[in-house]
Design a protein around this motif. Sequence first.
Motif, PDB file in Angstrom:
ATOM      1  N   LYS A  16       0.786   3.338  10.234  1.00  0.00           N
ATOM      2  CA  LYS A  16       1.680   3.456   9.083  1.00  0.00           C
ATOM      3  C   LYS A  16       2.484   4.752   9.168  1.00  0.00           C
ATOM      4  O   LYS A  16       3.694   4.767   8.921  1.00  0.00           O
ATOM      5  CB  LYS A  16       0.859   3.417   7.791  1.00  0.00           C
ATOM      6  CG  LYS A  16       1.684   3.590   6.524  1.00  0.00           C
ATOM      7  CD  LYS A  16       0.788   3.559   5.294  1.00  0.00           C
ATOM      8  CE  LYS A  16       1.585   3.838   4.025  1.00  0.00           C
ATOM      9  NZ  LYS A  16       0.715   3.821   2.820  1.00  0.00           N
ATOM     10  N   PRO A  72      -1.282  -8.289   7.306  1.00  0.00           N
ATOM     11  CA  PRO A  72      -1.740  -7.016   7.870  1.00  0.00           C
ATOM     12  C   PRO A  72      -1.684  -7.036   9.395  1.00  0.00           C
ATOM     13  O   PRO A  72      -2.036  -8.038  10.030  1.00  0.00           O
ATOM     14  CB  PRO A  72      -3.183  -6.896   7.353  1.00  0.00           C
ATOM     15  CG  PRO A  72      -3.186  -7.688   6.083  1.00  0.00           C
ATOM     16  CD  PRO A  72      -2.249  -8.841   6.331  1.00  0.00           C
ATOM     17  N   THR A  92       2.510  -4.095   7.970  1.00  0.00           N
ATOM     18  CA  THR A  92       2.405  -5.551   7.886  1.00  0.00           C
ATOM     19  C   THR A  92       3.524  -6.172   8.707  1.00  0.00           C
ATOM     20  O   THR A  92       4.571  -5.565   8.934  1.00  0.00           O
ATOM     21  CB  THR A  92       2.518  -6.038   6.434  1.00  0.00           C
ATOM     22  OG1 THR A  92       3.811  -5.654   5.892  1.00  0.00           O
ATOM     23  CG2 THR A  92       1.426  -5.421   5.565  1.00  0.00           C
ATOM     24  N   ASP A 130      -5.422   3.329  14.542  1.00  0.00           N
ATOM     25  CA  ASP A 130      -5.939   2.856  13.261  1.00  0.00           C
ATOM     26  C   ASP A 130      -4.771   2.631  12.296  1.00  0.00           C
ATOM     27  O   ASP A 130      -3.650   3.092  12.530  1.00  0.00           O
ATOM     28  CB  ASP A 130      -6.964   3.829  12.670  1.00  0.00           C
ATOM     29  CG  ASP A 130      -6.393   5.211  12.388  1.00  0.00           C
ATOM     30  OD1 ASP A 130      -5.285   5.296  11.825  1.00  0.00           O
ATOM     31  OD2 ASP A 130      -7.059   6.212  12.718  1.00  0.00           O
ATOM     32  N   ALA A 131      -5.051   1.922  11.219  1.00  0.00           N
ATOM     33  CA  ALA A 131      -3.990   1.494  10.285  1.00  0.00           C
ATOM     34  C   ALA A 131      -3.228   2.689   9.715  1.00  0.00           C
ATOM     35  O   ALA A 131      -2.006   2.636   9.541  1.00  0.00           O
ATOM     36  CB  ALA A 131      -4.598   0.655   9.155  1.00  0.00           C
ATOM     37  N   LYS A 132      -3.927   3.778   9.423  1.00  0.00           N
ATOM     38  CA  LYS A 132      -3.269   4.953   8.837  1.00  0.00           C
ATOM     39  C   LYS A 132      -2.255   5.551   9.794  1.00  0.00           C
ATOM     40  O   LYS A 132      -1.120   5.859   9.406  1.00  0.00           O
ATOM     41  CB  LYS A 132      -4.329   5.986   8.447  1.00  0.00           C
ATOM     42  CG  LYS A 132      -3.741   7.241   7.818  1.00  0.00           C
ATOM     43  CD  LYS A 132      -4.846   8.223   7.461  1.00  0.00           C
ATOM     44  CE  LYS A 132      -4.235   9.502   6.847  1.00  0.00           C
ATOM     45  NZ  LYS A 132      -5.295  10.484   6.504  1.00  0.00           N
ATOM     46  N   ASP A 134       2.383  -1.328   3.522  1.00  0.00           N
ATOM     47  CA  ASP A 134       1.906  -1.186   2.147  1.00  0.00           C
ATOM     48  C   ASP A 134       0.908  -0.046   2.100  1.00  0.00           C
ATOM     49  O   ASP A 134       0.854   0.776   3.036  1.00  0.00           O
ATOM     50  CB  ASP A 134       1.283  -2.501   1.641  1.00  0.00           C
ATOM     51  CG  ASP A 134       0.187  -3.017   2.572  1.00  0.00           C
ATOM     52  OD1 ASP A 134      -0.419  -2.192   3.294  1.00  0.00           O
ATOM     53  OD2 ASP A 134      -0.089  -4.225   2.553  1.00  0.00           O
ATOM     54  N   GLU A 135       0.115   0.023   1.054  1.00  0.00           N
ATOM     55  CA  GLU A 135      -0.818   1.141   0.914  1.00  0.00           C
ATOM     56  C   GLU A 135      -1.886   1.149   2.001  1.00  0.00           C
ATOM     57  O   GLU A 135      -2.405   2.207   2.365  1.00  0.00           O
ATOM     58  CB  GLU A 135      -1.497   1.076  -0.464  1.00  0.00           C
ATOM     59  CG  GLU A 135      -0.544   1.319  -1.628  1.00  0.00           C
ATOM     60  CD  GLU A 135      -1.256   1.286  -2.969  1.00  0.00           C
ATOM     61  OE1 GLU A 135      -2.485   1.040  -2.961  1.00  0.00           O
ATOM     62  OE2 GLU A 135      -0.601   1.504  -3.991  1.00  0.00           O
ATOM     63  N   ASP A 136      -2.217  -0.021   2.550  1.00  0.00           N
ATOM     64  CA  ASP A 136      -3.307  -0.106   3.523  1.00  0.00           C
ATOM     65  C   ASP A 136      -2.849   0.085   4.962  1.00  0.00           C
ATOM     66  O   ASP A 136      -3.661   0.414   5.827  1.00  0.00           O
ATOM     67  CB  ASP A 136      -4.018  -1.462   3.392  1.00  0.00           C
ATOM     68  CG  ASP A 136      -4.643  -1.643   2.009  1.00  0.00           C
ATOM     69  OD1 ASP A 136      -5.159  -0.644   1.477  1.00  0.00           O
ATOM     70  OD2 ASP A 136      -4.593  -2.759   1.474  1.00  0.00           O
ATOM     71  N   GLY A 137      -1.574  -0.117   5.236  1.00  0.00           N
ATOM     72  CA  GLY A 137      -1.090   0.013   6.609  1.00  0.00           C
ATOM     73  C   GLY A 137       0.169  -0.824   6.797  1.00  0.00           C
ATOM     74  O   GLY A 137       0.825  -1.229   5.836  1.00  0.00           O
ATOM     75  N   ASP A 164       3.057   8.282  -3.450  1.00  0.00           N
ATOM     76  CA  ASP A 164       1.692   7.768  -3.545  1.00  0.00           C
ATOM     77  C   ASP A 164       0.787   8.753  -4.273  1.00  0.00           C
ATOM     78  O   ASP A 164      -0.072   8.360  -5.073  1.00  0.00           O
ATOM     79  CB  ASP A 164       1.137   7.487  -2.143  1.00  0.00           C
ATOM     80  CG  ASP A 164       1.797   6.269  -1.506  1.00  0.00           C
ATOM     81  OD1 ASP A 164       2.351   5.449  -2.258  1.00  0.00           O
ATOM     82  OD2 ASP A 164       1.745   6.141  -0.271  1.00  0.00           O
TER      83      ASP A 164
END
Length: 421
Positions: free
Chosen positions: A129, A344, A339, A124-126, A334-337, A144
């Motif tokens: 990252k 994304p 890139t 998953d994106a988290k 970035d904050e979401d994951g 953050d």
Amino acid sequence: MKIIKLVSENFKGLKAVEIEPDNNFQIISGKNAQGKTSVLDSIWAAISGKAALKGTDKPIRDGADQAIVRVDLDDIVVTRKWKGDKTTLEVTAKDGAKYNSPQTMLDNLVGRLSFDPLSFSNLDAKKQKEALQELVGVDFSKLDAERKGLYEERTFINNDAKKLEGALSEIPFTEKDTPAEELSASEVLSEITFVHNKNRVNAARRNELERFRTEASRSHEEIKSIESEILLLQQKLDNRKKSYAEMCETGKALKAEVEALVDGDTTELEEKLQNIEALNKSIRHHKNRLRIQDEIAECKKSSEFLTKKMADIDQLKIDTLQSANFPIAGLSFDEDGITFNGIPFKQCSVAERLKVSMAMAMSLNPQLRVIRILDGSLLDSDNLALIQQMAQDQDYQVWIEIVDDSGKVGIQIEDGQVKEN
């Protein structure tokens, strides 16, 4: 450091295999449930031990009493054995010397992620990252958290400012010359009483003057009467004239004083008293407006300060990312994951995701330059060619399993053994 030779006996679904792989790209093929995955798993089980066997209850093939995996690397040979519920590990150098802490030595060779780059692509994106941040040594969790706290504090302050502005809009506008403090009705009443007392004193003095005039007139009449009897009353007349002269002098002074008297006018004060409550209400509105305006200004000042701190944090993150050493150009987060080239990761093409995942796997395994890929059948020919090219360019060795029983692709595994073509 790459694999020169792999020998696996009785490990999971294998009976006995001996493989001398290609330098950069080794395909393990065959039907399902024939032992392909066990070949790749045996490599990581030999090197990582318990860490590679999570979820594996029985590393030993059914019917066998022990399993052995030997991995011949460039400079060392790794041999791990399982018997019953015990395992042993031996790591020897090419000259025969043994390592006293073999697992510690191997752990230093193994990367921080799974050896399978496709597993990274499916995280998953988290987690993607977090893996990238660990790789490049950048952790924005504290920044953050600080930024989130500042954002929440600024939101709270801005909400207060909006409430204050709403309260301000309910207060009537007041004139600029509105007094700063409320007036006292008792003080104005005291002023009116003072003027009334003054006027009563003035009236008494006027009455005194009238009485004096009456008395003087009566005295003058007496003088006329006395003059007719002047001979008889000369002495009395002289005394009276003297008295009259004195009275005249006193009267002049009193007249001058009375003429100089000025009566006070209470009209303005009485009007002021009648309007004092309305005036005080306006004063209260004025003071309340000034107070709320000051509070709004303070809220805006605090909000601007927090906005600047948030901008400073954002700039620090940008500067940190610009100076970080990413495994492939265009990779960031970035904050979401994460890139890639500003897009994304989940929205990138399959080839782009695969390229990034391969770059991550390579960066995480700089010493043991071996990467495995499970479920290689999910990749088309273009993606397989991409992986092979990256492995050659970066001098890595990729082990990949593919479902294929033609015998024409890679090394075919059948019934836990290498099938002779």
